[in-house]
Design an enzyme around this catalytic site. Structure first.
Site, PDB file in Angstrom:
ATOM      1  N   LYS A 291     -12.840   0.210   7.214  1.00  0.00           N
ATOM      2  CA  LYS A 291     -13.578  -0.532   6.188  1.00  0.00           C
ATOM      3  C   LYS A 291     -14.643  -1.434   6.797  1.00  0.00           C
ATOM      4  CE  LYS A 291     -10.085   1.125   4.047  1.00  0.00           C
ATOM      5  NZ  LYS A 291      -9.651   1.739   2.842  1.00  0.00           N
TER       6      LYS A 291
ATOM      7  N   TRP B 272       0.866  -1.183   0.000  1.00  0.00           N
ATOM      8  CA  TRP B 272       0.000   0.000   0.000  1.00  0.00           C
ATOM      9  C   TRP B 272       0.903   1.233   0.000  1.00  0.00           C
ATOM     10  CZ3 TRP B 272      -1.990   2.682   4.855  1.00  0.00           C
ATOM     11  CH2 TRP B 272      -2.960   3.634   4.536  1.00  0.00           C
TER      12      TRP B 272
ATOM     13  N   ASP C  98      -0.417  -5.607   9.495  1.00  0.00           N
ATOM     14  CA  ASP C  98      -1.341  -4.526   9.172  1.00  0.00           C
ATOM     15  C   ASP C  98      -2.683  -5.170   8.806  1.00  0.00           C
ATOM     16  OD1 ASP C  98      -2.712  -2.342   8.352  1.00  0.00           O
ATOM     17  OD2 ASP C  98      -1.397  -1.805   6.684  1.00  0.00           O
TER      18      ASP C  98
HETATM   19  C1  LIG Z   1      -3.259  -1.781   3.903  1.00  0.00           C
HETATM   20  C2  LIG Z   1      -3.861  -0.655   4.657  1.00  0.00           C
HETATM   21  N1  LIG Z   1      -3.428  -0.393   5.888  1.00  0.00           N
HETATM   22  C3  LIG Z   1      -3.941   0.594   6.625  1.00  0.00           C
HETATM   23  C4  LIG Z   1      -4.931   1.409   6.136  1.00  0.00           C
HETATM   24  C5  LIG Z   1      -5.380   2.516   7.026  1.00  0.00           C
HETATM   25  O1  LIG Z   1      -6.667   2.874   7.014  1.00  0.00           O
HETATM   26  P1  LIG Z   1      -7.275   4.049   7.882  1.00  0.00           P
HETATM   27  O2  LIG Z   1      -6.186   4.944   8.360  1.00  0.00           O
HETATM   28  O3  LIG Z   1      -8.203   4.735   6.961  1.00  0.00           O
HETATM   29  O4  LIG Z   1      -7.971   3.384   9.013  1.00  0.00           O
HETATM   30  C6  LIG Z   1      -5.423   1.190   4.835  1.00  0.00           C
HETATM   31  C7  LIG Z   1      -6.445   2.042   4.249  1.00  0.00           C
HETATM   32  O5  LIG Z   1      -6.708   2.098   3.093  1.00  0.00           O
HETATM   33  C8  LIG Z   1      -4.874   0.124   4.087  1.00  0.00           C
HETATM   34  O6  LIG Z   1      -5.295  -0.153   2.858  1.00  0.00           O
END
Ligand SMILES: Cc1ncc(COP(=O)(O)O)c(C=O)c1O
Length: 396
Positions: free
Chosen positions: A246, A130, A211
């Site tokens: 999500k 990511w 993660d």
């Molecule tokens: C792989 C991954 N890690 C962490 C996150 C963190 O998400 P958030 O900060 O929106 O909770 C995301 C969000 O798209 C993600 O795709």
């Protein structure tokens, strides 16, 4: 002062959203931004969340600060989801955890904690990973390395190459693993592969950094926690960044969890203090609202059941969209095997097409997704799947 700052290139996803908005084609399709969408293209508030909001509105009596570690009910509920109800590490009081502003906040807190352990820590991330992992972890001052993960030619995991690289890690290295629903590829490790990674972690002594941003979107809440639980219960130390964006649909409320499993309960207590100190130094304490909603849902049996049903429905819908896309591609006479899309998990897949073909999808067919060819599966629906399949067949 600020004249010294160099201009930065715009965020590709935000640029894509802007271009999508400006496009006047009524049949345009947005497969860019990573949010869940329903059949109508909306990102609704989950019914369980809406009910929890009503309860919170009646229950909340103060807007005074919450503590730096966050809502304890939220933390306990999240640890049960991640580690299971009968987790040995929890019973042994080896888990320190804080509520964090989203999964991003959790990734950053844990990275800052690692820097406090040693400035020389190397964090190995999958290639690809990511995009935001790079600034979140790198800007904390940690050195980033990559391990091979996905082969676009065969649309599959390069497991042997991954293991060969991880065999070169040293004690004190950190290996970032996506707990489930790998972003951006949608390609997840099998249980046997997780078992092999565990063995390697035991042999080499690296620290797994898990993660978990899509729990429940792969095979179900418990099944998706396989890798996390395996590592947590069998290694002396593991760190976990989890997101509720999500699976609870709480994107803008910024709710996540940073957890550290340490060797023993004394180290756990010190680590808990350190996590809170790090949080204090960045934002003092997390926002209360989203964590309070998750706490309400997870501490009420009926609401939990309702929420699980909603997670199941989102997952099943995405799975059916995967099948529908593959079916439509075949119907439209595509002579290339896209069945990997059906095998992959969660919200994303790499279509494994070239940046030029991605550009052609945008320019000629108003189908928007990033150059890497990552698509948000939830952006597909019964109305647009045929247009999408025809566009793909045409650019291929
Ligand atoms: C792989 C991954 N890690 C962490 C996150 C963190 O998400 P958030 O900060 O929106 O909770 C995301 C969000 O798209 C993600 O795709």
């Amino acid at each position: 002062m600020f004249e010294v700052l160099p201009p930065l290139s715009p965020d590709p996803i935000l640029g894509l959203s802007a271009a999508f908005k400006e496009d006047t084609n009524p049949d345009k399709i947005d497969l860019g931004v990573g949010v869940y969408k329903d059949e109508q293209g909306n990102t609704p508030i989950l019914t369980s969340v809406a009910k929890a909001q009503k309860i919170l509105l009646e229950q909340e009596t103060s807007k005074a600060y919450i503590s730096p570690q966050g809502n304890q009910g939220f933390i306990d509920g999240m640890l049960s989801l991640l580690l299971g109800e009968t987790s040995q590490v929890r019973m042994a009081n080896r888990v320190a955890a804080v509520q964090a502003p989203g999964g991003c906040g959790a990734l950053r807190i844990l990275s800052e904690l690692l820097v406090r352990c040693s400035e020389k820590v190397r964090v190995w991330v999958s290639d690809p990973t990511w995009a935001n992992h790079i600034p979140l972890i790198g800007s904390a001052g940690l050195q980033l390395e990559t391990y091979p993960y996905f082969d676009k030619e065969t649309a599959s995991i390069r497991f042997d190459a991954m293991m060969e690289t991880l065999r070169k890690t040293e004690k004190g290295d950190v290996v970032l693993l996506h707990g489930c629903c790998h972003n951006p590829t949608g390609a997840d490790l099998t249980r046997d592969q997780w078992d092999a990674v565990l063995e390697l972690a035991q042999e080499r002594g690296f620290l797994p950094f898990l993660d978990v941003a899509y729990l429940g979107f792969g095979d179900g809440l418990d099944a998706d926690a396989y890798g996390v639980r395996l590592m947590a219960e069998n290694l002396p130390e593991v760190i976990i960044a989890a997101s509720c964006s999500k699976n609870f649909g709480l994107y803008r409320e910024r709710v996540g969890l940073a957890a550290v499993i340490s060797n023993n309960s004394q180290t756990r207590d010190i680590t808990q203090g350190q996590l809170q100190y790090v949080a204090r130094g960045i934002y003092s304490m997390p926002p209360s609202y989203g964590g309070a909603l998750v706490d309400i849902i997870l501490s009420d049996e009926a609401l939990t059941k309702e929420w699980i049903g909603e997670v199941d429905a989102m997952r099943n819908r995405m799975q059916s969209l995967r099948s529908m896309l593959v079916e439509k591609l075949n119907e439209n006479g595509l002579d290339r095997d896209f069945s990997f899309v059906e095998q992959q998990k969660g919200m994303f897949s790499f279509l494994c097409i070239s940046p030029q073909q991605v550009q052609a999808m945008r320019d000629e067919h108003s189908v928007y997704f990033v150059d890497s060819s990552r698509v948000n599966i939830a952006g597909i629906n019964k109305q647009n799947v045929d247009t999408l399949a025809k566009a793909l067949v045409s650019v291929l």
